[in-house]
Design an enzyme around this catalytic site. Structure first.
Site, PDB file in Angstrom:
ATOM      1  N   GLY A 172      55.258   7.223 -12.574  1.00 16.90           N
ATOM      2  CA  GLY A 172      54.711   7.514 -11.244  1.00 16.90           C
ATOM      3  C   GLY A 172      53.262   7.946 -11.263  1.00 16.90           C
ATOM      4  O   GLY A 172      52.465   7.541 -10.410  1.00 16.90           O
TER       5      GLY A 172
ATOM      6  N   HIS B  17      59.194   6.866 -16.245  1.00 13.74           N
ATOM      7  CA  HIS B  17      58.405   7.973 -15.669  1.00 13.74           C
ATOM      8  C   HIS B  17      56.912   7.605 -15.601  1.00 13.74           C
ATOM      9  O   HIS B  17      56.069   8.252 -16.222  1.00 13.74           O
ATOM     10  CB  HIS B  17      58.626   9.261 -16.481  1.00 13.74           C
ATOM     11  CG  HIS B  17      58.329  10.505 -15.683  1.00 13.74           C
ATOM     12  ND1 HIS B  17      59.052  11.660 -15.807  1.00 13.74           N
ATOM     13  CD2 HIS B  17      57.380  10.776 -14.749  1.00 13.74           C
ATOM     14  CE1 HIS B  17      58.567  12.582 -14.996  1.00 13.74           C
ATOM     15  NE2 HIS B  17      57.550  12.061 -14.339  1.00 13.74           N
TER      16      HIS B  17
ATOM     17  N   GLU C 281      65.264  12.821 -20.120  1.00 17.40           N
ATOM     18  CA  GLU C 281      64.170  11.912 -20.509  1.00 17.40           C
ATOM     19  C   GLU C 281      63.730  12.223 -21.923  1.00 17.40           C
ATOM     20  O   GLU C 281      63.632  13.408 -22.266  1.00 17.40           O
ATOM     21  CB  GLU C 281      62.999  12.058 -19.535  1.00 17.40           C
ATOM     22  CG  GLU C 281      63.358  11.601 -18.126  1.00 17.40           C
ATOM     23  CD  GLU C 281      62.177  11.680 -17.139  1.00 17.40           C
ATOM     24  OE1 GLU C 281      61.024  11.842 -17.574  1.00 17.40           O
ATOM     25  OE2 GLU C 281      62.434  11.581 -15.937  1.00 17.40           O
TER      26      GLU C 281
ATOM     27  N   ARG D 117      62.348  13.336  -9.111  1.00 13.59           N
ATOM     28  CA  ARG D 117      62.835  13.974 -10.328  1.00 13.59           C
ATOM     29  C   ARG D 117      64.229  13.476 -10.656  1.00 13.59           C
ATOM     30  O   ARG D 117      65.065  13.282  -9.762  1.00 13.59           O
ATOM     31  CB  ARG D 117      62.893  15.500 -10.152  1.00 13.59           C
ATOM     32  CG  ARG D 117      61.567  16.194 -10.423  1.00 13.59           C
ATOM     33  CD  ARG D 117      61.192  16.118 -11.903  1.00 13.59           C
ATOM     34  NE  ARG D 117      59.896  16.673 -12.207  1.00 13.59           N
ATOM     35  CZ  ARG D 117      58.729  16.011 -12.215  1.00 13.59           C
ATOM     36  NH1 ARG D 117      58.679  14.739 -11.903  1.00 13.59           N
ATOM     37  NH2 ARG D 117      57.604  16.623 -12.543  1.00 13.59           N
TER      38      ARG D 117
HETATM   39  P1  NAD Z   1      55.328  18.300  -2.056  1.00 10.05           P
HETATM   40  O1  NAD Z   1      55.588  19.718  -2.390  1.00 10.05           O
HETATM   41  O2  NAD Z   1      54.042  17.949  -1.393  1.00 10.05           O
HETATM   42  O3  NAD Z   1      56.516  17.716  -1.155  1.00 10.05           O
HETATM   43  C1  NAD Z   1      57.860  17.981  -1.406  1.00 10.05           C
HETATM   44  C2  NAD Z   1      58.564  18.017  -0.063  1.00 10.05           C
HETATM   45  O4  NAD Z   1      59.963  18.160  -0.307  1.00 10.05           O
HETATM   46  C3  NAD Z   1      58.139  19.214   0.822  1.00 10.05           C
HETATM   47  O5  NAD Z   1      57.713  18.769   2.094  1.00 10.05           O
HETATM   48  C4  NAD Z   1      59.410  20.057   0.916  1.00 10.05           C
HETATM   49  O6  NAD Z   1      59.534  20.695   2.176  1.00 10.05           O
HETATM   50  C5  NAD Z   1      60.481  18.995   0.717  1.00 10.05           C
HETATM   51  N1  NAD Z   1      61.776  19.538   0.318  1.00 10.05           N
HETATM   52  C6  NAD Z   1      62.053  20.638  -0.419  1.00 10.05           C
HETATM   53  N2  NAD Z   1      63.388  20.807  -0.535  1.00 10.05           N
HETATM   54  C7  NAD Z   1      63.950  19.773   0.158  1.00 10.05           C
HETATM   55  C8  NAD Z   1      65.295  19.390   0.402  1.00 10.05           C
HETATM   56  N3  NAD Z   1      66.322  20.107  -0.043  1.00 10.05           N
HETATM   57  N4  NAD Z   1      65.517  18.278   1.136  1.00 10.05           N
HETATM   58  C9  NAD Z   1      64.485  17.532   1.603  1.00 10.05           C
HETATM   59  N5  NAD Z   1      63.182  17.862   1.417  1.00 10.05           N
HETATM   60  C10 NAD Z   1      62.927  18.956   0.690  1.00 10.05           C
HETATM   61  O7  NAD Z   1      55.501  17.497  -3.432  1.00 10.05           O
HETATM   62  P2  NAD Z   1      54.941  16.060  -3.788  1.00 10.05           P
HETATM   63  O8  NAD Z   1      53.629  16.195  -4.468  1.00 10.05           O
HETATM   64  O9  NAD Z   1      55.069  15.165  -2.618  1.00 10.05           O
HETATM   65  O10 NAD Z   1      55.996  15.643  -4.945  1.00 10.05           O
HETATM   66  C11 NAD Z   1      57.314  15.248  -4.634  1.00 10.05           C
HETATM   67  C12 NAD Z   1      58.136  15.074  -5.907  1.00 10.05           C
HETATM   68  O11 NAD Z   1      57.586  14.034  -6.716  1.00 10.05           O
HETATM   69  C13 NAD Z   1      58.183  16.302  -6.830  1.00 10.05           C
HETATM   70  O12 NAD Z   1      59.493  16.408  -7.326  1.00 10.05           O
HETATM   71  C14 NAD Z   1      57.246  15.941  -7.978  1.00 10.05           C
HETATM   72  O13 NAD Z   1      57.542  16.623  -9.154  1.00 10.05           O
HETATM   73  C15 NAD Z   1      57.515  14.456  -8.084  1.00 10.05           C
HETATM   74  N6  NAD Z   1      56.471  13.672  -8.749  1.00 10.05           N
HETATM   75  C16 NAD Z   1      56.876  12.690  -9.600  1.00 10.05           C
HETATM   76  C17 NAD Z   1      55.913  11.893 -10.194  1.00 10.05           C
HETATM   77  C18 NAD Z   1      56.324  10.821 -11.161  1.00 10.05           C
HETATM   78  O14 NAD Z   1      55.607  10.596 -12.120  1.00 10.05           O
HETATM   79  N7  NAD Z   1      57.405  10.130 -10.951  1.00 10.05           N
HETATM   80  C19 NAD Z   1      54.555  12.090  -9.934  1.00 10.05           C
HETATM   81  C20 NAD Z   1      54.192  13.091  -9.046  1.00 10.05           C
HETATM   82  C21 NAD Z   1      55.167  13.883  -8.449  1.00 10.05           C
HETATM   83  C1  MLT Z   2      54.376  15.134 -12.090  1.00  9.52           C
HETATM   84  O1  MLT Z   2      55.190  16.038 -11.814  1.00  9.52           O
HETATM   85  O2  MLT Z   2      53.175  15.237 -11.852  1.00  9.52           O
HETATM   86  C2  MLT Z   2      54.896  13.876 -12.663  1.00  9.52           C
HETATM   87  O3  MLT Z   2      56.151  14.003 -13.189  1.00  9.52           O
HETATM   88  C3  MLT Z   2      53.940  13.121 -13.498  1.00  9.52           C
HETATM   89  C4  MLT Z   2      53.788  13.497 -14.934  1.00  9.52           C
HETATM   90  O4  MLT Z   2      54.745  13.520 -15.672  1.00  9.52           O
HETATM   91  O5  MLT Z   2      52.682  13.785 -15.358  1.00  9.52           O
END
Ligand code: NAD
Ligand code: MLT
Length: 310
Positions: free
Chosen positions: A280, A278, A259, A230
């Site tokens: 991902g 964005h 964004e 994020r």
């Molecule tokens: P998840 O909930 O499976 O994993 C997140 C991890 O972060 C957890 O294990 C949690 O314990 C840990 N965490 C929480 N606070 C923390 C801190 N202060 N320090 C270190 N670790 C901490 O989530 P996920 O599905 O693996 O997603 C991770 C991130 O990716 C989220 O922010 C999600 O929104 C983002 N994401 C972005 C895209 C994109 O398009 N770029 C796509 C999917 C997800």
């Molecule tokens: C998400 O949180 O799943 C990602 O940011 C991807 C999206 O924007 O759909």
């Protein structure tokens, strides 16, 4: 028949599921005043990250029963406001895990070999091999911040690339980290020792600017950082300064404090920085997964079945 508003682009597979039980209107890029004006006609709202579902939208949605986020992060939805009104918020926690992990890995390898800059150079008519001398990831240390679903998949693939793995995640056990081949360490040690750092944690008040001028100063001058989690977890101005001054070697970002990315010193960085808009979750597979996952949950709620909330 109930009505569903889909206000961001969603795969047809999801629209087909919704159409079984509801009238589906797809209206993307709505200005927020327009959304507030029409939302009272709808029983459900389905979004990606483009629509900001504010308290005003929620208050205007007098008939809303459910808001579905076709993705993981619900940070574009005012969840407390929805909860106060008894509106369920659902998401797709796993539908884009692989897509996001693969994007982070692609960013890491692209940063190491300057692939975007080399591509642009060849297309511009050059044949400049010296400028793009890269580095290998083999035997390098990858620091994973956030060892959840995406971080764990990154770890599995990075291990196969021959990388040593450190992880920082205050909510998982050392045993769990070891199962995925990572040594769980504190953040300071990870930042000091890693050659690559990849962020896979949510943005919260505690994680905002987790990577800032002070933490960047502790990293190796050869360190490269990837953020596909994020925007705002990294202080962008501090990052741009650290790259410009050679304090760290580079960064690859998919997400930004604001964004779409507007005027930003990030745009002025050379091949040491890679920026994607964005992307991902932008794979064909992930978009089908998240659309089906969330549409099924909306369908169930409209049929009066219990919801699984985000
Ligand atoms: P998840 O909930 O499976 O994993 C997140 C991890 O972060 C957890 O294990 C949690 O314990 C840990 N965490 C929480 N606070 C923390 C801190 N202060 N320090 C270190 N670790 C901490 O989530 P996920 O599905 O693996 O997603 C991770 C991130 O990716 C989220 O922010 C999600 O929104 C983002 N994401 C972005 C895209 C994109 O398009 N770029 C796509 C999917 C997800
Ligand atoms: C998400 O949180 O799943 C990602 O940011 C991807 C999206 O924007 O759909």
């Amino acid at each position: 028949m109930p009505k569903v508003l889909v206000s961001d682009p969603i795969d047809q597979a999801g629209l087909d599921i919704l159409s079984q039980v509801a009238q589906v209107d797809v209206k993307t890029k709505l200005p927020s005043e327009e959304l507030i004006k029409i939302i009272s006609n709808y029983d459900a709202l389905m979004v990606r990250s483009g629509t900001r579902v504010t308290q005003d939208v929620i208050d205007a949605g007098k008939q809303l029963k459910i808001i579905g986020r076709a993705g993981v992060g619900v940070d574009n939805i005012d969840v407390p406001a929805a909860t106060r009104r008894g509106i369920v918020v659902v998401n797709s926690p796993e539908g884009n895990t692989i897509a996001a992990a693969e994007h982070a890995l692609a960013m890491m390898l692209s940063l190491s070999r300057y692939i975007p800059a080399a591509d642009q150079s060849v297309k511009a008519g050059n044949w400049d091999r010296k400028r793009f001398l890269g580095v290998e990831v083999y035997k390098k240390t990858l620091g994973i911040v956030g060892l959840g679903k995406i971080g764990s998949h990154v770890a599995t693939v990075a291990r196969a690339l021959g990388m040593k793995l450190l992880a920082y995640d205050p909510f998982i056990s050392s045993e769990r980290a070891e199962q995925i081949g990572c040594r769980l360490v504190d953040l300071d040690l990870l930042l000091r020792e890693a050659d690559y750092i990849t962020l896979h944690l949510p943005k919260t008040p505690e994680t905002t600017h987790l990577i800032n001028a002070e933490s960047l100063a502790t990293m190796k001058p050869t360190a490269r950082i990837v953020n596909c989690a994020r925007g705002g977890i990294i202080d962008e101005e501090a990052l741009a300064t650290a790259i410009r001054s050679g304090q760290i070697a580079g960064a690859a970002l998919d997400v930004y404090e604001s964004e779409p990315l507007g005027t930003s010193s990030l745009r002025e960085l050379d091949m040491a920085a890679i920026l994607t808009p964005h992307l991902g979750a932008s794979t064909e597979e992930a978009q089908v997964n998240v659309a089906i996952d969330v549409a099924e949950q909306i369908r169930d709620v409209l049929l009066g079945l219990p919801a699984r909330s985000a």
